[in-house]
Structure formats: structure tokens, C-alpha cells
Design a protein around this motif. Structure first.
Motif, short mmCIF file in Angstrom:
data_model
loop_
_atom_site.label_atom_id
_atom_site.label_comp_id
_atom_site.label_asym_id
_atom_site.label_seq_id
_atom_site.Cartn_x
_atom_site.Cartn_y
_atom_site.Cartn_z
N ILE A 73 0.94 -1.17 -0.01
CA ILE A 73 0.02 -0.01 0.14
C ILE A 73 0.97 1.18 -0.04
O ILE A 73 1.89 1.41 0.84
N TYR B 147 0.65 5.41 0.03
CA TYR B 147 -0.28 6.59 0.24
C TYR B 147 0.22 8.04 -0.52
O TYR B 147 1.53 8.10 -0.43
N LEU C 23 -3.95 8.67 -8.54
CA LEU C 23 -5.41 8.37 -7.96
C LEU C 23 -6.26 8.28 -9.26
O LEU C 23 -5.73 8.37 -10.34
N ILE D 167 -12.55 13.59 -1.65
CA ILE D 167 -11.69 13.64 -0.82
C ILE D 167 -11.01 15.08 -0.63
O ILE D 167 -10.79 15.84 -1.69
N VAL E 207 -4.35 9.47 0.97
CA VAL E 207 -5.24 8.30 0.77
C VAL E 207 -4.52 7.25 0.05
O VAL E 207 -3.11 7.40 -0.29
N GLU E 208 -5.03 5.99 0.05
CA GLU E 208 -4.26 4.81 -0.59
C GLU E 208 -4.26 5.11 -2.17
O GLU E 208 -5.08 5.68 -2.86
N GLN E 209 -3.04 4.78 -2.71
CA GLN E 209 -2.75 5.07 -4.20
C GLN E 209 -3.90 4.33 -4.91
O GLN E 209 -4.17 3.06 -4.55
N THR F 214 -7.06 5.06 -5.32
CA THR F 214 -8.29 5.54 -4.83
C THR F 214 -9.27 6.30 -5.77
O THR F 214 -8.63 7.20 -6.30
N SER F 215 -10.50 5.99 -6.10
CA SER F 215 -11.30 6.64 -6.98
C SER F 215 -11.88 8.10 -6.22
O SER F 215 -12.36 7.92 -5.16
N ILE F 216 -11.73 9.02 -6.93
CA ILE F 216 -12.04 10.42 -6.47
C ILE F 216 -13.32 10.78 -7.19
O ILE F 216 -13.11 11.07 -8.67
#
Length: 382
Positions: free
Chosen positions: A231, A233, A256, A279, A285-287, A289-291
Motif C-alpha cells: 500500500i 499513500y 489516483l 476527498i 489516501v491509498e494510491q 483510490t477513486s475520486i
């Protein structure tokens, strides 16, 4: 005395009575009753002095019979005792101490048991990591125990070590590993965890010993379990007030993903610009992640005035009696023209008809019977 007669000895010779004693041919087979002999002797002396020879003979015969019966009984007793000892000796089976057979070859153990007068029996053959193939690994009677001749001694013969091939655990989930190894005769060893971009979390990514290699029974197999990708970030960029395309580019450049994009009207934000992001800026946030984004669709439109709903008005029409039927036409009069709202051929026998007309607000309606103006009415709909 002047007497020529020879002098006679006054002493008379008296024969002693003879006592008959039975012959003792075999002391071991006959029993002599001494009391009977003594009693017999007494009676003989008494008979001598009494001179009753007949009584003496009768009594002697009785005593002889008693002695004979006693001898027979003694012989029977001796025979019974001897028979008992003979019977016991016939039934007696000698006992043999059982030797230790563990670790001996099957042939050696068999010969040893049979030489002792016992029966050698193989009950089963099993795999063993302790004993070589063909050697005794268990015996039914412990060493040193005594058993009678011809007693069966059961043994378990080793089949040697079981040949085991290590199963392939790679790609299996860790929860399955224990059952797979147990079925193969192996056991679980050490379990470790590592990140993996190839295998899902919980899947086995490596093992030792390797698959399809030989192993011994109960050997341990260690394996490595995936905890998924590593993971990473990243910080969320600020894309507010950016146009949609610029905002998307910034999101992707930060590692992202662009998720759902919605539109909403806004009094403050110009049309086409981002007004909200799922966000907040600078949050880690975790790489990947959908925004989600919300884009302004501009100022909200002025709402239209509500259109009044149509009303219904029952319009009564009297029919002429001089005709069997007539044509009834009703027209709505509007500023932009006329609209026919009713047109039917009607039977005049009914006398009157009731026509429901629809409209909004206030309207002018003209009624025609057979193309002649019959009436003009103003109707207000509620």
C-alpha cells in the motif's frame, strides 16, 4: 516201689494253636490291618483253652474276608490317586516365556517363535519411520510374559517409510493448506506473510520444500502468504474551481483515479468548474483510490409559473324534437383560433344531452346543431 511199670512223664506236650496270617506279596498294593491280626490271635488262644474248634474256624473265615475287603479297598484308593496324577500329567501344558521380537526381521522372529512351540502370525503391515521394511514393529504379547505352547503371537510388520510427494500449495488459500498437508501425511511448518502484486491477500505465494519433491511422513512444510500489493499513500490534490479536464489530469498525476462525475447548479461557481471533491485536499489516501467530482452546471433556471390544471364543466344541451337525430358540434373560441372539443351525431329521442367540456380558467364555447349556431356560453373552470 517194686513196680516194673515204666515211669510215665506227667508233663504233657500241648500243641500251640496255629495263627494263619495272609501272605503279603506286595506291600505297596495291600494294606494289613494290625488290629485284625491282634484280634485274631486273641481269639485263637481263647479257642485253645476253651476247646471250641468249630467257633474258631467260623471266626477265622470272617476275619479272612475282612482282610481281603480291606486289601481291595486299599488297592482302589491307590489306583484312584494314581489316576488323578496321571490325568493331571496328561493335561499339563508347559508355559513358555515370550521373547522380544521388536526390531527382528520377519523370518528371524518367525523361527524364534516356532522354535519355542508357539504360533507366529502377522496381523497387519504398516508404514513406519522407525523400523525398516520387513521388521517387527509391534507384538501382541509383551516380552517376558508366559504363555502355553501353541499360543498365537501376533505381530505387525513394518512396510518401511511411506513415500510422500510434497503437494503444490502455491495459489491455494492459506486456510486450505492444513487439510491438504494432513491428507498427504505432512504437517504445517512456519507461516510468513509478504506483499504480492500477483496473488490476492490470503493466497500462498511460495513454499518449502518445493512442490513435487520427496518428503518423509510428518515432515513440516512452510509457506508464505500474500497480504496483497504494497500500500502506497498519496496526498489528495486540490481540484476545486478547476475545469473538469484539468481536475482529471491532476488526479491521475497524483496516482489516483477519477470516479463518478456529477453536475449541480450553483449561484457562485461558474459552469464547468469543479465545486466539490470526495476527498479533501492534502488528505493522505491509498494510491489508486477513486475520486468523485461535482461540477457546476451554472446558475439554476428560473422556475416556470405553475400551469393550472384543467377543469371539467357539464354542458347541458336541449335537442330539437322535429328530427330523429342531429349533429352536435362544440367549439372553443380562443385568441389564436377555434378548437372543436366535441362532435357527435345524437339521437333526439333522449330530449337532452350532457357534454363534459374541459378547460382552464375562463373560456368561450359555441354550440352548433346541424351546423347552425345553437348557443354561445362562457364557462369558468375551477
Amino acid at each position: 516201689n517194686g513196680n516194673n511199670n515204666p515211669v510215665k512223664d506227667e508233663t504233657e506236650i500241648i500243641d500251640s494253636p496255629t495263627i494263619e496270617i495272609p501272605a503279603l506279596n506286595d506291600l505297596e498294593e495291600n494294606v494289613i490291618n494290625i488290629d485284625l491280626i491282634d484280634e485274631n490271635s486273641d481269639k485263637a488262644f481263647k479257642s485253645f483253652f476253651s476247646g471250641n474248634e468249630e467257633d474258631e474256624n467260623v471266626e477265622k473265615s470272617i476275619n479272612n474276608k475282612k482282610i481281603t475287603i480291606a486289601a481291595i479297598l486299599s488297592a482302589l484308593v491307590i489306583a484312584v490317586i494314581g489316576g488323578v496324577f496321571l490325568f493331571k500329567s496328561f493335561l499339563y501344558v508347559p508355559e513358555v516365556p515370550v521373547p522380544s521380537l521388536l526390531g527382528r526381521s520377519e523370518e528371524e522372529a518367525k523361527k524364534l517363535i516356532e522354535d519355542l512351540g508357539l504360533v507366529f502370525k502377522v496381523s497387519k503391515r504398516e508404514y513406519s519411520s522407525e523400523y525398516d521394511e520387513g521388521y517387527v514393529m509391534e507384538q501382541s504379547i509383551d516380552e517376558g510374559s508366559k504363555v502355553k505352547e501353541n499360543y498365537p503371537i501376533e505381530v505387525v510388520i513394518s512396510r518401511g517409510e511411506k513415500e510422500i510427494v510434497v503437494p503444490n500449495l502455491i495459489g491455494k488459500y492459506a486456510i486450505e493448506a492444513g487439510g491438504i498437508l494432513n491428507n498427504a501425511g505432512l504437517s504445517e511448518g512456519e507461516t510468513t506473510e509478504e506483499n504480492s502484486d500477483t496473488y490476492l491477500a490470503g493466497q500462498i505465494i511460495d513454499q518449502y520444500p518445493l512442490p513435487n519433491t520427496p518428503a518423509r511422513e510428518n515432515d513440516k512444510v512452510s509457506y508464505v502468504v500474500s497480504i496483497g500489493p504494497k500500500i502506497i499513500y498519496v496526498k489528495m490534490p486540490n481540484v476545486l474551481n478547476l475545469n473538469l479536464e484539468t481536475a482529471k489530469l491532476s488526479i491521475v498525476q497524483h496516482g489516483l483515479a477519477v470516479g463518478q462525475v456529477n453536475e449541480e447548479p450553483s449561484e457562485e461557481i461558474e459552469k464547468g468548474l469543479v465545486m466539490r471533491q470526495s476527498i479533501t485536499a492534502d488528505q493522505e489516501v491509498e494510491q489508486g483510490t477513486s475520486i468523485w467530482l461535482t461540477v457546476s452546471s451554472g446558475k439554476p433556471e428560473e422556475p416556470d409559473e405553475p400551469t393550472p390544471e384543467e377543469g371539467v364543466f357539464p354542458l347541458a344541451i336541449s335537442l330539437p324534437a322535429d328530427r330523429d337525430s342531429v349533429s352536435i358540434v362544440i367549439q372553443r373560441i380562443a385568441s389564436d383560433g377555434r378548437e372543436v372539443v366535441y362532435s357527435e351525431e345524437v339521437d333526439t329521442s333522449e330530449g337532452n344531452i350532457l357534454v363534459n367540456v374541459k378547460g382552464k380558467g375562463t373560456g368561450i364555447f359555441e354550440i352548433y346543431i346541424d351546423n347552425e349556431l345553437y348557443d354561445r356560453v362562457e364557462i369558468t373552470f375551477e
